[in-house]
Scaffold this motif. Structure first.
Motif, PDB file in Angstrom:
ATOM      1  N   UNK A 190       0.787  -1.070  -0.069  1.00 43.56           N
ATOM      2  CA  UNK A 190      -0.137   0.160  -0.185  1.00 43.56           C
ATOM      3  C   UNK A 190       1.030   1.403  -0.011  1.00 43.56           C
ATOM      4  N   UNK A 191       2.071   1.127   0.754  1.00 48.56           N
ATOM      5  CA  UNK A 191       2.912   2.571   0.814  1.00 48.56           C
ATOM      6  C   UNK A 191       3.955   2.798  -0.377  1.00 48.56           C
ATOM      7  N   UNK A 192       4.294   1.538  -0.947  1.00 51.03           N
ATOM      8  CA  UNK A 192       5.602   1.475  -1.860  1.00 51.03           C
ATOM      9  C   UNK A 192       5.095   0.690  -3.096  1.00 51.03           C
ATOM     10  N   UNK A 193       4.097   0.326  -3.215  1.00 49.86           N
ATOM     11  CA  UNK A 193       3.847  -0.633  -4.399  1.00 49.86           C
ATOM     12  C   UNK A 193       4.652  -1.585  -4.483  1.00 49.86           C
ATOM     13  N   UNK A 194       5.251  -2.196  -3.668  1.00 50.43           N
ATOM     14  CA  UNK A 194       6.276  -3.312  -3.719  1.00 50.43           C
ATOM     15  C   UNK A 194       6.121  -4.073  -2.353  1.00 50.43           C
ATOM     16  N   UNK A 195       5.961  -5.391  -2.237  1.00 49.92           N
ATOM     17  CA  UNK A 195       5.548  -6.201  -1.019  1.00 49.92           C
ATOM     18  C   UNK A 195       6.833  -6.893  -0.667  1.00 49.92           C
ATOM     19  N   UNK A 196       7.906  -6.892  -1.574  1.00 50.31           N
ATOM     20  CA  UNK A 196       9.155  -7.804  -1.099  1.00 50.31           C
ATOM     21  C   UNK A 196       9.756  -7.089   0.129  1.00 50.31           C
ATOM     22  N   UNK A 197      10.011  -8.081   1.240  1.00 52.19           N
ATOM     23  CA  UNK A 197      10.640  -7.926   2.181  1.00 52.19           C
ATOM     24  C   UNK A 197      12.188  -8.566   2.574  1.00 52.19           C
ATOM     25  N   UNK A 198      12.705  -7.976   3.407  1.00 47.19           N
ATOM     26  CA  UNK A 198      14.016  -8.730   3.803  1.00 47.19           C
ATOM     27  C   UNK A 198      13.858  -9.077   5.487  1.00 47.19           C
ATOM     28  N   UNK A 199      14.772 -10.002   5.951  1.00 44.95           N
ATOM     29  CA  UNK A 199      14.750 -10.255   7.240  1.00 44.95           C
ATOM     30  C   UNK A 199      16.165  -9.974   8.008  1.00 44.95           C
ATOM     31  N   UNK A 200      15.969  -9.204   9.064  1.00 52.36           N
ATOM     32  CA  UNK A 200      17.319  -8.783   9.862  1.00 52.36           C
ATOM     33  C   UNK A 200      17.086  -9.405  11.351  1.00 52.36           C
ATOM     34  N   UNK A 201      18.503  -9.742  11.796  1.00 49.94           N
ATOM     35  CA  UNK A 201      18.360 -10.085  13.308  1.00 49.94           C
ATOM     36  C   UNK A 201      18.094  -8.571  14.084  1.00 49.94           C
ATOM     37  N   UNK A 202      17.114  -8.808  15.044  1.00 53.92           N
ATOM     38  CA  UNK A 202      16.603  -7.750  15.815  1.00 53.92           C
ATOM     39  C   UNK A 202      17.515  -7.381  16.848  1.00 53.92           C
ATOM     40  N   UNK A 203      18.401  -6.074  16.859  1.00 51.87           N
ATOM     41  CA  UNK A 203      19.362  -5.813  17.991  1.00 51.87           C
ATOM     42  C   UNK A 203      18.544  -5.417  19.167  1.00 51.87           C
ATOM     43  N   UNK A 204      18.634  -6.161  20.317  1.00 57.88           N
ATOM     44  CA  UNK A 204      17.978  -6.120  21.601  1.00 57.88           C
ATOM     45  C   UNK A 204      18.067  -4.616  22.151  1.00 57.88           C
ATOM     46  N   UNK A 205      19.155  -4.067  22.189  1.00 56.75           N
ATOM     47  CA  UNK A 205      19.429  -2.705  22.669  1.00 56.75           C
ATOM     48  C   UNK A 205      20.110  -1.605  21.422  1.00 56.75           C
ATOM     49  N   UNK A 206      19.209  -1.565  20.673  1.00 55.56           N
ATOM     50  CA  UNK A 206      19.658  -0.758  19.449  1.00 55.56           C
ATOM     51  C   UNK A 206      19.601   0.870  19.577  1.00 55.56           C
ATOM     52  N   UNK A 207      20.607   1.467  18.909  1.00 55.14           N
ATOM     53  CA  UNK A 207      20.532   3.012  18.813  1.00 55.14           C
ATOM     54  C   UNK A 207      20.672   3.105  17.438  1.00 55.14           C
ATOM     55  N   UNK A 208      20.068   4.195  16.829  1.00 55.78           N
ATOM     56  CA  UNK A 208      19.954   4.922  15.692  1.00 55.78           C
ATOM     57  C   UNK A 208      20.975   5.814  15.394  1.00 55.78           C
ATOM     58  N   UNK A 209      21.835   5.573  14.691  1.00 52.72           N
ATOM     59  CA  UNK A 209      23.066   6.550  14.392  1.00 52.72           C
ATOM     60  C   UNK A 209      23.131   6.799  12.935  1.00 52.72           C
ATOM     61  N   UNK A 210      23.214   7.902  12.522  1.00 51.62           N
ATOM     62  CA  UNK A 210      23.102   8.237  11.208  1.00 51.62           C
ATOM     63  C   UNK A 210      24.380   9.300  10.967  1.00 51.62           C
ATOM     64  N   UNK A 211      25.167   9.245   9.646  1.00 49.07           N
ATOM     65  CA  UNK A 211      26.202  10.223   9.549  1.00 49.07           C
ATOM     66  C   UNK A 211      25.571  11.050   8.206  1.00 49.07           C
TER      67      UNK A 211
END
Length: 629
Positions: A190-211
């Protein structure tokens, strides 16, 4: 330098781009939908062109209409802002094929980073560390589940073409996988016109760092240091800051070097952001920070980078798009102080963050800090677009100074009658753990109950409303002639022993006012309503007997009403169905968010007036549930 610029966006980011363009003596052209005819970005631009109906899919997302507007207005360049078509490679190509300058990266770079699975493969090849996961083309549910089982739960299902928290689900156990996959794919389609997905390990204490990275057409690439965007709710960023707390110089150098390497891998030109996920269970360490994705555009949170570097990133974009080299070399860039940004949304935290629409009858933001907004007092918040109405950006010599300035400003927000999340943001920024730098993406969910303010006024606010009544002729005959009375800026300090009866919602109290009351807040009157603004919230009081009443949720007869204008995207019940309390019956989409209406009690669906795809207005009765025997 570009001499005329069409801004293919709206609201706050359009106003932000216009501000820099005006300083550079660049003629600006705005585009607008029906809903935005009187919008601030339209008023501020040198010229404005109508491009269609209110829904974004009929205006801001229609590239052909934007190109027609650009040609009609004689624009030399197109700036996409963020969101909408900013990361649409086909639109970028169309702009360039029309002979216009595209203020953004090349279509090839957008494509290379647009699909998360392909981007991660590319980063692996470039030597940029990536999170463990499955990126395969086999999308069979059984294969996806087998990969998730092998990675080990919890895992994260992510839409390959996703962004902004859409098409993302955490799966805690194998038994949840099938339902979460179905939900994620539906939202992605519905949002992107593409329902393909990927799977990632969920990080238990994640921080979102961007550069923040920047490249030019001469082969230069630099970084402008990192931001921490870990404070999130439902994967949507809430408060961002730069630099990241707890980031030592060695780790900063490693992460920023990886970001530059990622940008070089796609011959990047323009502003971009390399997003990393960090496992913060042992603090920020270079060997536990992994590439997540790249945003090939300017970010919502770019002001915090501007504040700590002293650079105007929109100006950089325009200069690079004009063919100039980057304004600064890497060794000329440094960090000065600390900056924080809070996203002020038109939403009601006390009602599960339900978006709030309507006219901004009273709108006062910011005292002494930077405010980026796309609205002014008297403007309307429509249901058609994202509910963010402003960004409040504080800068200080230290992190503590930036926090103090941000909290103070948030607590002074005055908005009415539209609801905002100002008090929620103030509580988050003032939290002791946040002040100590103990942040991760679970910070808000873990403290949600304490961060969401009570919708009922505290004792001091009742008292202040009563004192404001005594200090005015509120409720008298002159109110109708002067709807906003001379109480603006009033601070409570009334005289002795008076009693005032007031009503808020369904509660009425008689307040004894004493001469030694000392209360912080601002009060003002509109008609038969006394407003008190305190700690980021707005409280409306009436004299007993005045009109109006409390707003309700589901009616006592089981009728479920649409809480706002929106589109029905799912109907999960049929007339005559037996339903249980809390069972999801209808899902609405409004302001880019989904909202579910659930059964108020066990019973039977007696009436169903919702059809998938239908547009509904606020207050429409969609479902009525009768109690079962």
């Amino acid at each position: 330098m570009i001499r005329s610029l069409l801004i293919a966006n709206r609201g706050e980011i359009a106003c932000r781009i216009i501000r820099t363009a005006r300083r550079l003596d660049i003629r600006t052209i705005a585009v607008f939908s029906d809903a935005d005819r009187q919008a601030l970005h339209v008023r501020e631009a040198d010229e404005a062109v109508h491009i269609g109906a209110s829904p974004a899919r009929e205006s801001y997302l229609v590239g052909e209409k934007i190109l027609v507007a650009a040609k009609a207005a004689g624009a030399a360049a197109v700036h996409p802002g963020y969101g909408f078509l900013s990361e649409n490679a086909e639109f970028a190509e169309a702009v360039m094929e029309a002979g216009l300058v595209w203020v953004g990266p090349s279509p090839a770079s957008i494509r290379a980073m647009g699909l998360k699975d392909a981007a991660k493969r590319l980063m692996d090849e470039a030597g940029v560390p990536t999170t463990p996961g499955y990126l395969g083309d086999d999308q069979a549910p059984d294969r996806l589940k087998a990969e998730a089982d092998a990675i080990g739960y919890p895992v994260l299902i992510k839409a390959v073409a996703g962004g902004g928290g859409k098409g993302m689900r955490k799966v805690n156990a194998a038994s949840e996988f099938a339902d979460m996959l179905t939900s994620c794919k539906r939202e992605a389609a519905a949002s992107f016109g593409d329902d393909k997905v990927l799977i990632e390990k969920y990080i238990e204490r994640p921080r979102h760092i961007e550069v923040q990275v920047f490249g030019d057409s001469h082969g230069n690439v630099v970084h402008l240091f990192e931001r921490d965007c870990s404070l999130q709710r439902r994967h949507q960023k809430v408060i961002e800051e730069a630099p990241a707390p707890g980031m030592d110089e060695a780790t900063r150098a490693a992460v920023c070097e990886a970001a530059v390497k990622a940008a070089r891998a796609v011959d990047y030109v323009g502003a971009g952001t390399i997003e990393f996920i960090a496992d913060a269970s042992q603090g920020l360490r270079a060997d536990r920070i992994w590439f997540m994705e790249m945003n090939t555009r300017l970010q919502v949170e770019h002001p915090v980078t501007e504040e700590i570097t002293g650079q105007d990133l929109v100006e950089w974009q325009l200069r690079v798009a004009s063919g100039e080299p980057l304004p600064k070399r890497q060794e000329e860039l440094s960090i000065d102080g600390w900056a924080m940004e809070a996203r002020l949304y038109a939403e009601d935290p006390a009602q599960e963050f339900l978006p709030s629409t309507g006219r901004l009858d009273h709108f006062v933001l910011g005292r002494g800090i930077r405010v980026d907004t796309g609205v002014e007092e008297g403007d309307r918040i429509s249901p058609y677009y994202d509910p963010m109405i402003a960004k409040l950006i504080a800068h200080g010599r230290t992190r503590d100074e930036a926090i103090e300035a941000l909290v103070e400003t948030l607590e002074q927000v005055e908005v009415w009658p539209v609801k905002t999340n100002a008090a929620f943001l103030a509580r988050a920024a003032a939290d002791a753990d946040f002040r100590a730098g103990e942040v991760d993406t679970a910070f808000i969910p873990a403290r949600l109950d304490s961060l969401v303010p009570d919708s009922m006024p505290p004792e001091g606010v009742w008292n202040m409303a009563a004192e404001a009544v005594l200090a005015s002729d509120f409720g008298g005959p002159s109110d109708a002639a002067d709807p906003w009375r001379a109480l603006q800026g009033f601070r409570a300090n009334a005289e002795a022993d008076w009693r005032v009866a007031l009503r808020h919602g369904g509660e009425t109290r008689t307040i004894a006012v004493s001469e030694d009351a000392e209360l912080a807040g601002v009060a003002t009157a509109s008609g038969d309503t006394m407003l008190v603004f305190a700690e980021g919230q707005a409280f409306a009081f009436k004299l007993p007997g005045a009109g109006g009443g409390a707003a309700g949720g589901a009616a006592s007869d089981g009728s479920l009403l649409s809480p706002m204008p929106g589109r029905v995207i799912a109907v999960d019940a049929r007339q005559g169905d037996k339903v249980m309390k809390g069972q999801k019956l209808v899902t609405l989409e409004a302001m880019k968010m989904e909202h579910s209406l659930v059964a108020p009690f066990d019973g039977i669906v007696a009436e169903l007036n919702a059809a998938e795809g239908a547009q509904v207005t606020e207050g429409t009765m969609l479902v009525r549930v009768e109690k079962g025997e």
